[in-house]
Scaffold this motif. Structure first.
Motif, short mmCIF file in Angstrom:
data_model
loop_
_atom_site.label_atom_id
_atom_site.label_comp_id
_atom_site.label_asym_id
_atom_site.label_seq_id
_atom_site.Cartn_x
_atom_site.Cartn_y
_atom_site.Cartn_z
N GLY A 98 43.76 15.58 42.63
CA GLY A 98 45.11 15.05 42.60
C GLY A 98 45.37 14.23 41.33
O GLY A 98 46.41 14.35 40.70
N LEU A 99 44.37 13.43 40.97
CA LEU A 99 44.51 12.60 39.78
C LEU A 99 44.62 13.47 38.52
O LEU A 99 45.49 13.26 37.67
N VAL A 100 43.74 14.45 38.41
CA VAL A 100 43.76 15.33 37.23
C VAL A 100 45.09 16.08 37.17
O VAL A 100 45.70 16.22 36.11
N ARG A 101 45.55 16.53 38.36
CA ARG A 101 46.80 17.29 38.38
C ARG A 101 47.99 16.41 37.96
O ARG A 101 48.77 16.77 37.10
N ARG A 102 48.10 15.25 38.58
CA ARG A 102 49.26 14.37 38.32
C ARG A 102 49.27 13.82 36.90
O ARG A 102 50.31 13.76 36.26
N HIS A 103 48.11 13.38 36.44
CA HIS A 103 48.09 12.64 35.18
C HIS A 103 47.86 13.51 33.95
O HIS A 103 48.26 13.14 32.86
N ALA A 104 47.22 14.67 34.13
CA ALA A 104 46.93 15.49 32.95
C ALA A 104 47.60 16.87 33.05
O ALA A 104 48.44 17.21 32.22
N LEU A 105 47.27 17.65 34.07
CA LEU A 105 47.76 19.03 34.10
C LEU A 105 49.28 19.09 34.14
O LEU A 105 49.89 19.92 33.47
N ALA A 106 49.89 18.18 34.91
CA ALA A 106 51.35 18.21 35.03
C ALA A 106 52.03 17.96 33.68
O ALA A 106 53.17 18.38 33.46
N ARG A 107 51.32 17.28 32.78
CA ARG A 107 51.90 16.99 31.46
C ARG A 107 51.79 18.18 30.50
O ARG A 107 52.60 18.31 29.58
N VAL A 108 50.75 18.99 30.65
CA VAL A 108 50.47 20.00 29.62
C VAL A 108 50.67 21.45 30.07
O VAL A 108 50.87 22.33 29.24
N GLU A 109 50.63 21.69 31.39
CA GLU A 109 50.65 23.06 31.87
C GLU A 109 51.99 23.73 31.59
O GLU A 109 53.05 23.17 31.89
N TYR A 110 51.93 24.92 31.03
CA TYR A 110 53.10 25.74 30.69
C TYR A 110 54.00 25.06 29.67
O TYR A 110 55.20 25.34 29.61
N ARG A 111 53.46 24.15 28.88
CA ARG A 111 54.25 23.44 27.87
C ARG A 111 54.03 24.05 26.50
O ARG A 111 52.97 24.62 26.22
N ASN A 112 55.04 23.83 25.68
CA ASN A 112 54.87 24.00 24.25
C ASN A 112 54.40 22.63 23.76
O ASN A 112 55.18 21.67 23.76
N LEU A 113 53.13 22.54 23.42
CA LEU A 113 52.54 21.22 23.14
C LEU A 113 53.26 20.52 21.99
O LEU A 113 53.44 19.31 22.01
N ASN A 114 53.68 21.28 20.99
CA ASN A 114 54.36 20.67 19.84
C ASN A 114 55.70 20.07 20.23
O ASN A 114 56.05 18.98 19.80
N GLN A 115 56.45 20.82 21.03
CA GLN A 115 57.84 20.43 21.29
C GLN A 115 58.01 19.59 22.54
O GLN A 115 58.94 18.80 22.63
N ASP A 116 57.16 19.78 23.52
CA ASP A 116 57.38 19.15 24.83
C ASP A 116 56.65 17.83 25.01
O ASP A 116 56.95 17.09 25.95
N LEU A 117 55.68 17.54 24.15
CA LEU A 117 54.91 16.31 24.33
C LEU A 117 55.18 15.34 23.18
O LEU A 117 54.83 15.63 22.03
N PRO A 118 55.76 14.19 23.49
CA PRO A 118 56.03 13.21 22.42
C PRO A 118 54.76 12.81 21.69
O PRO A 118 54.81 12.48 20.49
N GLU A 119 53.61 12.88 22.38
CA GLU A 119 52.34 12.51 21.74
C GLU A 119 52.02 13.43 20.55
O GLU A 119 51.24 13.06 19.66
N PHE A 120 52.59 14.65 20.57
CA PHE A 120 52.32 15.58 19.49
C PHE A 120 53.52 15.74 18.54
O PHE A 120 53.57 16.68 17.76
N ALA A 121 54.46 14.81 18.62
CA ALA A 121 55.59 14.87 17.70
C ALA A 121 55.11 14.70 16.26
O ALA A 121 55.65 15.32 15.34
N HIS A 122 54.08 13.87 16.06
CA HIS A 122 53.58 13.61 14.71
C HIS A 122 52.08 13.83 14.60
O HIS A 122 51.45 13.36 13.66
N VAL A 123 51.51 14.49 15.60
CA VAL A 123 50.06 14.75 15.61
C VAL A 123 49.89 16.25 15.84
O VAL A 123 50.56 16.83 16.71
N VAL A 124 49.05 16.90 15.07
CA VAL A 124 48.85 18.34 15.21
C VAL A 124 48.10 18.62 16.52
O VAL A 124 47.05 18.02 16.77
N PRO A 125 48.64 19.51 17.38
CA PRO A 125 48.01 19.72 18.68
C PRO A 125 46.80 20.66 18.63
O PRO A 125 46.75 21.69 19.31
N THR A 126 45.83 20.29 17.80
CA THR A 126 44.55 21.01 17.84
C THR A 126 43.89 20.71 19.18
O THR A 126 44.26 19.75 19.87
#
Ligand code: NI
Length: 136
Positions: free
Chosen positions: A66-94
């Motif tokens: 539940g913790l992994v799902r809520r805090h990590a997977l829900a943020r990244v799954e099926y996302r465009n990492l560059n566009q959908d995550l503010p953390e990668f607005a200025h950081v290359v999503p390697t």
């Protein structure tokens, strides 16, 4: 003792930094700089460490999931990492940077008695990135 749980998620990214020209990006990141991006089926292995408790277990696996799902997977799954995550607005999503982000997201929400010890993110069947997590 350590337990490793495996999770999977799909996401897309483009390796590109606006600080460099298109040609320099292509030289640095190769095909991964393609403007249309590309997807990966990532595998996330989460390793927790601690003593075995009175009920004979290291961690409540449903609580960990539940913790992994809520805090990590829900943020990244099926996302465009560059566009959908503010953390990668200025950081290359390697995947190196993705592993650090997943560590931070998990530590932010961590409420289990077992310690988060290690993360591995496999990007392809040839690339896996290991991140040892310090004391938490
Ligand atoms: Ni890629």
């Amino acid at each position: 003792m350590r337990l490793t749980r495996r999770y999977r998620f799909a996401a897309s990214h483009r390796l590109h930094t606006p600080a460099l020209s298109e040609e320099e990006n292509r030289r640095l990141y190769g095909k991964c700089a393609n403007p249309f991006g590309h997807g990966h089926d990532y595998i996330l292995d989460v390793t927790v460490e601690g003593p075995v408790n009175a009920d004979g277990r290291l961690v409540d696996r449903a609580a960990l999931d539940g913790l992994v799902r809520r805090h990590a997977l829900a943020r990244v799954e099926y996302r465009n990492l560059n566009q959908d995550l503010p953390e990668f607005a200025h950081v290359v999503p390697t995947t190196e940077n993705l592993a650090s982000l997943v560590r931070d997201l998990l530590l932010d929400g961590w409420d289990l008695p077992a310690r988060l010890a290690h993360l591995r993110i496999s990007e392809t069947d040839r690339n896996a990135f290991d991140l040892e997590v310090g004391r938490n």
